[in-house]
Design an enzyme around this catalytic site. Structure first.
Site, PDB file in Angstrom:
ATOM      1  N   SER A 227       0.817  -1.205   0.000  1.00 48.04           N
ATOM      2  CA  SER A 227       0.000   0.000   0.000  1.00 48.04           C
ATOM      3  C   SER A 227       0.857   1.263   0.000  1.00 48.04           C
ATOM      4  O   SER A 227       2.002   1.266   0.465  1.00 48.04           O
ATOM      5  CB  SER A 227      -0.922   0.018   1.219  1.00 48.04           C
ATOM      6  OG  SER A 227      -0.194   0.278   2.401  1.00 48.04           O
ATOM      7  N   GLU A 246       7.088  -0.644  -4.829  1.00 46.10           N
ATOM      8  CA  GLU A 246       6.069  -0.905  -5.849  1.00 46.10           C
ATOM      9  C   GLU A 246       4.726  -0.730  -5.163  1.00 46.10           C
ATOM     10  O   GLU A 246       4.291  -1.594  -4.399  1.00 46.10           O
ATOM     11  CB  GLU A 246       6.224  -2.322  -6.425  1.00 46.10           C
ATOM     12  CG  GLU A 246       7.510  -2.547  -7.183  1.00 46.10           C
ATOM     13  CD  GLU A 246       7.632  -1.701  -8.431  1.00 46.10           C
ATOM     14  OE1 GLU A 246       6.592  -1.278  -8.983  1.00 46.10           O
ATOM     15  OE2 GLU A 246       8.778  -1.444  -8.860  1.00 46.10           O
ATOM     16  N   CYS A 284      -2.446  -3.906  -9.122  1.00 41.54           N
ATOM     17  CA  CYS A 284      -2.072  -2.493  -9.269  1.00 41.54           C
ATOM     18  C   CYS A 284      -2.271  -1.996 -10.692  1.00 41.54           C
ATOM     19  O   CYS A 284      -2.355  -0.791 -10.910  1.00 41.54           O
ATOM     20  CB  CYS A 284      -0.611  -2.297  -8.860  1.00 41.54           C
ATOM     21  SG  CYS A 284      -0.292  -2.647  -7.121  1.00 41.54           S
ATOM     22  N   GLU A 378      -7.073   4.347  -5.797  1.00 41.19           N
ATOM     23  CA  GLU A 378      -6.966   2.970  -6.264  1.00 41.19           C
ATOM     24  C   GLU A 378      -8.090   2.165  -5.625  1.00 41.19           C
ATOM     25  O   GLU A 378      -8.073   1.902  -4.426  1.00 41.19           O
ATOM     26  CB  GLU A 378      -5.612   2.375  -5.899  1.00 41.19           C
ATOM     27  CG  GLU A 378      -5.445   0.945  -6.403  1.00 41.19           C
ATOM     28  CD  GLU A 378      -4.101   0.347  -6.026  1.00 41.19           C
ATOM     29  OE1 GLU A 378      -3.557  -0.410  -6.849  1.00 41.19           O
ATOM     30  OE2 GLU A 378      -3.605   0.628  -4.930  1.00 41.19           O
TER      31      GLU A 378
END
Length: 478
Positions: A227, A246, A284, A378
């Site tokens: 996260s 990432e 993602c 997201e």
């Protein structure tokens, strides 16, 4: 049966149980234990002690270990896929694909280990350096703390472990607490190799223990996937370490005006529908936003909605299931609240919009305000937002109007548009003719802005885990 964790290549069992249950029906997927403080310390100490041996390990030995893991994963593919499905709720069809990718990731690690060499630079470009030659090589920065997420419990673990082994860096791996079993099985395969003691450990631990590992100076590299808030907090808490992140995404697709023929529309709609919803949207680079030129937007929307409606939902162990549950009911409730919030602000639900336990129905929205969280954050769920735009310039601007920048997809046959997209889109990767969810495990992968820093992809990750060192030779007759 209790699955052991791995401390410096040997199995160990703690006293605090960790039950792993399917988010689909609560069935027990397996049982392990949290690593004890003593075992955590032993793993870190062993990694620090193994630093010279791992760095000196011949390329052939590194490659042999990685090849062995790749081969055994392929041989046990169905077993491993079933385990991924059991612990994560990922539909079996996608779990099988994840195993295939992990096989490839370890194979690429072996190949890159064999290619991992330095470069020569002649220095007699200046008269004072006549007779001098530089050999530039990369050396491991030191032992790595790898922290992996739940959504790809095998292949994102592979992207931590394979580059570390290939580059000669010991690694202490912390798998996600919700999905540790795949990583522990990988430890079983690594235990069958001839890697030095301390070259790797796999430790199920709490986030509090992980915070201590982040601060441990014996682990000078942290490779984190997860996260956004946690990732940046790690970087801020360890400013003297080399930290690669990432993090999240808000992946967008642009559909150009040249996509109006039936074949192009069908391909774009099928790919958007599939990869907005695959893995419950828990990727993602899952498609979240679609900006279609107004000339094609209406026809595309009809086809996307139709394609989403026929996706199979249900038991993830059923090979026919396309979309399974989210990681837990709390995640599904969050997605539900975000969609409800968008609808209250004027959005229209074209299909989906309902929740059943941890499962959220594949959902297509339109008319979503740009400030709604399903658009600007997201969502990490099976939700896609479709919007019409009047020009490609507007579409590209909408893509960039995000704090994320991981990957974007552009459906076009125009080569000029393709190169312009690569130039103006503020993302780590642009995929032409397909969705942003495409990823080849050997190429550099990562983002900009709040999507993180550093790159995965085996060779790119090896470069991140190492630093250049220069050897100057004097008195060389060139």
């Amino acid at each position: 049966m209790t699955t052991p964790y791995w401390v410096a290549g040997r199995p160990a069992t703690g006293t605090e149980p960790l039950e792993v249950r399917s988010p689909w029906d609560g069935a027990r997927a397996g049982r392990t234990t949290l690593a004890t403080p003593a075992d955590v310390e032993a793993a870190v100490a062993a990694a620090a002690a193994a630093r010279p041996a791992c760095a000196a390990l011949p390329a052939a030995a590194r490659a042999a270990a990685l090849d062995a893991v790749s081969r055994q994963l392929a041989e046990r593919a169905e077993e491993v896929a079933a385990l991924i499905t059991a612990e994560s709720g990922k539909p079996l069809k996608w779990a099988r694909l994840e195993v295939t990718r992990a096989v490839s990731t370890f194979r690429w690690g072996a190949e890159e280990a064999r290619r991992w060499s330095g470069t020569l630079q002649r220095l007699d470009t200046d008269p004072a350096a006549t007779g001098r030659l530089a050999l530039v090589r990369r050396a491991p920065r030191g032992p790595v703390l790898g922290i992996a997420p739940f959504n790809f419990p095998l292949n994102l673990v592979a992207h931590k472990v394979a580059p570390a082994i290939a580059a000669g860096a010991p690694i202490v791996l912390k798998p996600a607490p919700a999905t540790p079993l795949s990583a522990l099985l990988l430890g079983e395969l690594l235990a069958g190799t001839d890697l030095p003691a301390g070259a790797w450990s796999v430790l199920p631990t709490t986030n509090e223990v992980a915070a201590g590992l982040v601060g441990d100076p014996r682990l000078p590299v942290v490779s984190f996937t997860g996260s956004v808030p946690v990732g940046w907090s790690i970087r801020e808490s360890a400013p003297r370490k080399h930290v690669t992140l990432e993090l999240g995404g808000n992946a967008a697709v642009v559909v150009g005006p040249d996509q109006g023929d039936e074949k192009s529309l069908g391909w774009a709609a099928s790919r958007i529908a599939t990869f907005a919803m695959y893995q419950g949207g828990q990727s993602c680079i899952s498609v979240q936003r679609v900006y279609a030129h107004r000339d094609v937007a209406g026809a595309l929307t009809e086809r996307v909605v139709a394609a989403v409606r026929v996706l199979g939902t249900g038991d993830p162990a059923d090979p026919a299931t396309d979309v399974g549950p989210l990681v837990d009911e709390q995640a599904a409730r969050r997605v539900e609240s975000w969609v409800d919030e968008a609808v209250a602000a004027g959005a229209t639900v074209l299909t989906g919009g309902t929740r059943d336990g941890a499962t959220y129905a594949p959902t297509v929205l339109t008319g979503v305000p740009s400030t709604a969280r399903v658009s600007c954050e997201e969502v990490f769920g099976p939700v896609v937002v479709l919007e019409a735009v009047d020009s490609l310039d507007e579409a590209f601007a909408r893509v960039n109007d995000s704090r994320f920048g991981l990957q974007a997809g552009v459906f076009t046959r125009d080569l000029q548009v393709a190169f312009r997209a690569a130039q103006v889109l503020d993302v780590g990767g642009v995929v032409i003719g397909d969705v942003p969810s495409f990823r080849a495990d050997q190429v550099p992968y990562g983002g900009v802005k709040d999507s993180g820093t550093g790159r995965e992809g085996v060779r790119a990750a090896m470069e991140d885990l190492t630093e250049e060192r220069v050897l100057v030779l004097t008195g060389i007759d060139l």
